[in-house]
Motif scaffolding. Structure first.
Motif, mmCIF file in Angstrom:
data_model
loop_
_atom_site.group_PDB
_atom_site.id
_atom_site.type_symbol
_atom_site.label_atom_id
_atom_site.label_comp_id
_atom_site.label_asym_id
_atom_site.label_seq_id
_atom_site.Cartn_x
_atom_site.Cartn_y
_atom_site.Cartn_z
ATOM 1 N N PRO A 51 0.718 -1.426 0.107
ATOM 2 C CA PRO A 51 -0.125 -0.064 0.151
ATOM 3 C C PRO A 51 0.728 1.528 0.350
ATOM 4 C CG PRO A 51 -1.004 -1.886 1.737
ATOM 5 C CD PRO A 51 0.389 -1.555 1.252
ATOM 6 N N GLU A 52 0.270 2.353 -0.079
ATOM 7 C CA GLU A 52 0.730 3.479 -0.755
ATOM 8 C C GLU A 52 1.804 4.357 0.644
ATOM 9 O OE1 GLU A 52 -1.565 6.500 -2.008
ATOM 10 O OE2 GLU A 52 -1.823 5.595 -3.715
ATOM 11 N N ASP A 53 1.440 4.116 2.220
ATOM 12 C CA ASP A 53 2.411 4.156 3.235
ATOM 13 C C ASP A 53 3.416 3.400 3.486
ATOM 14 O OD1 ASP A 53 0.953 1.464 4.231
ATOM 15 O OD2 ASP A 53 -0.352 2.389 5.229
ATOM 16 N N ASP A 54 3.402 2.509 2.955
ATOM 17 C CA ASP A 54 4.584 1.557 2.724
ATOM 18 C C ASP A 54 4.387 1.155 4.723
ATOM 19 O OD1 ASP A 54 6.643 0.287 1.466
ATOM 20 O OD2 ASP A 54 8.178 1.898 1.922
ATOM 21 N N THR A 55 3.346 1.302 5.144
ATOM 22 C CA THR A 55 3.955 0.772 6.709
ATOM 23 C C THR A 55 3.700 -1.187 6.412
ATOM 24 O OG1 THR A 55 1.665 0.470 6.780
ATOM 25 C CG2 THR A 55 3.326 2.591 7.617
ATOM 26 N N LEU A 56 2.652 -2.037 5.278
ATOM 27 C CA LEU A 56 2.719 -3.510 5.523
ATOM 28 C C LEU A 56 3.291 -4.134 3.815
ATOM 29 C CD1 LEU A 56 -0.317 -3.481 4.666
ATOM 30 C CD2 LEU A 56 -0.592 -2.700 6.820
ATOM 31 N N LEU A 76 -3.597 -11.324 3.859
ATOM 32 C CA LEU A 76 -2.506 -10.816 5.458
ATOM 33 C C LEU A 76 -2.122 -9.811 5.031
ATOM 34 C CD1 LEU A 76 -1.384 -14.195 5.161
ATOM 35 C CD2 LEU A 76 -3.251 -14.363 6.995
ATOM 36 N N HIS A 77 -2.263 -9.029 6.010
ATOM 37 C CA HIS A 77 -0.917 -7.715 6.730
ATOM 38 C C HIS A 77 -0.071 -8.431 7.104
ATOM 39 C CE1 HIS A 77 -4.579 -4.710 6.090
ATOM 40 N NE2 HIS A 77 -4.336 -5.098 5.220
ATOM 41 N N LEU A 78 1.074 -8.182 6.582
ATOM 42 C CA LEU A 78 2.330 -8.352 7.508
ATOM 43 C C LEU A 78 2.917 -7.477 7.892
ATOM 44 C CD1 LEU A 78 4.572 -10.694 7.723
ATOM 45 C CD2 LEU A 78 5.691 -9.632 6.364
ATOM 46 N N THR A 79 3.208 -7.381 9.100
ATOM 47 C CA THR A 79 4.364 -5.310 9.279
ATOM 48 C C THR A 79 4.749 -6.017 10.760
ATOM 49 O OG1 THR A 79 2.392 -4.560 9.364
ATOM 50 C CG2 THR A 79 3.461 -3.254 10.201
ATOM 51 N N GLU A 90 -11.873 -4.851 -0.585
ATOM 52 C CA GLU A 90 -11.731 -5.029 -2.569
ATOM 53 C C GLU A 90 -10.534 -4.082 -2.703
ATOM 54 O OE1 GLU A 90 -14.466 -4.902 -5.379
ATOM 55 O OE2 GLU A 90 -15.804 -5.526 -3.673
ATOM 56 N N HIS A 91 -11.376 -2.681 -2.302
ATOM 57 C CA HIS A 91 -10.423 -1.030 -2.737
ATOM 58 C C HIS A 91 -9.073 -1.096 -1.904
ATOM 59 C CE1 HIS A 91 -14.214 -0.676 -5.672
ATOM 60 N NE2 HIS A 91 -14.295 -1.466 -4.462
ATOM 61 N N PHE A 92 -9.667 -1.398 -0.282
ATOM 62 C CA PHE A 92 -8.657 -0.287 0.113
ATOM 63 C C PHE A 92 -7.340 -1.354 0.640
ATOM 64 C CE2 PHE A 92 -11.870 2.560 -0.467
ATOM 65 C CZ PHE A 92 -11.183 3.752 -1.257
ATOM 66 N N TYR A 93 -7.742 -2.585 0.627
ATOM 67 C CA TYR A 93 -6.712 -3.736 1.822
ATOM 68 C C TYR A 93 -7.846 -3.990 3.600
ATOM 69 C CZ TYR A 93 -4.320 -4.799 -2.644
ATOM 70 O OH TYR A 93 -4.167 -5.089 -4.122
ATOM 71 N N TRP A 94 -8.113 -3.213 3.441
ATOM 72 C CA TRP A 94 -8.650 -2.822 5.057
ATOM 73 C C TRP A 94 -9.331 -4.453 5.816
ATOM 74 C CZ3 TRP A 94 -11.737 1.929 3.750
ATOM 75 C CH2 TRP A 94 -11.250 3.042 3.327
ATOM 76 N N LEU A 95 -8.726 -4.206 7.090
ATOM 77 C CA LEU A 95 -9.174 -5.312 7.626
ATOM 78 C C LEU A 95 -10.889 -5.346 8.155
ATOM 79 C CD1 LEU A 95 -6.300 -7.266 8.796
ATOM 80 C CD2 LEU A 95 -7.842 -7.402 7.111
#
Length: 209
Positions: A51-56, A76-79, A90-95
């Protein structure tokens, strides 16, 4: 092995943006995925993204019948050393909050998390997925995709202007869907709740679009 490799990057630049631990995780996840038996793990659209914020790092699988295999979308989100999986927007990858019965939470090394991620994706890919649809005057005004062994799910679309008058303004959909479409059949060897789709709850979790 599917015709297309599992968990390809959504953009060539993505591979260049991966940190050392993300590279280890992604490589290990891809290696595990290539060993999935096609007989019990049907192919699906999958990818990794930053994602654009590059945190995960996000790893996704689309299970639907749309042009890109979604909805529904799981991932999955890997942080750092933390991994969390569930349905994904489906648009922003939010959980989703609250978490659903699919949710995965884990901590560990990149290789440990890749192994857990691969096992989680494999289990999800074996599940039955359906789309419930509601119609008014021959036009679909609401639908939601869900795993058939769950009572409900966070996915859904609702067109207020196409809905019957009694359902407009946030009133929700009434009772049983007009049509249920099977998007993926269950691949589990042991039939269970996936074979029994319960009635949807009135006014289920739909979002406008």
């Amino acid at each position: 092995m599917p015709a297309d490799p599992w968990f390809v990057s959504d953009d060539p630049e993505t591979e260049l943006e991966l940190g050392p631990d993300e590279r280890v995780f992604t490589a290990a996840l891809r290696e595990r995925a290539t060993a999935w038996p096609v007989r019990t793990v049907p192919p699906a659209v999958s990818w990794v993204a930053k994602p654009e914020d590059d945190t995960l790092l996000v790893a996704c699988v689309g299970l639907g019948d749309g042009p890109n295999g979604w909805p529904p979308l799981v991932g999955l989100h890997l942080t750092g050393s933390t991994l969390r999986g569930d349905h994904l927007d489906e648009h922003f990858y939010w959980l989703p909050e609250p978490r659903t019965p699919l949710a995965l939470d884990a901590t560990g090394t990149p290789r440990e998390l890749a192994a857990l991620a691969a096992d989680w994706f494999e289990r999800v890919l074996r599940m039955r997925v359906v789309r419930q649809e509601w119609y008014h005057r021959g036009r679909r005004y609401a639908d939601r995709c869900l795993f058939a062994d769950h009572a409900d799910g966070p996915f859904g679309r609702y067109v207020d202007g196409l809905a019957p008058p009694e359902c407009r303004g946030g009133a929700g959909v009434p009772g049983r869907p007009d049509r249920v479409v099977v998007l993926r059949e269950a691949q589990d060897r042991h039939p269970g709740p996936a074979a029994r789709l319960g009635d949807p709850e009135p006014g289920g979790p739909f979002s406008s679009y």
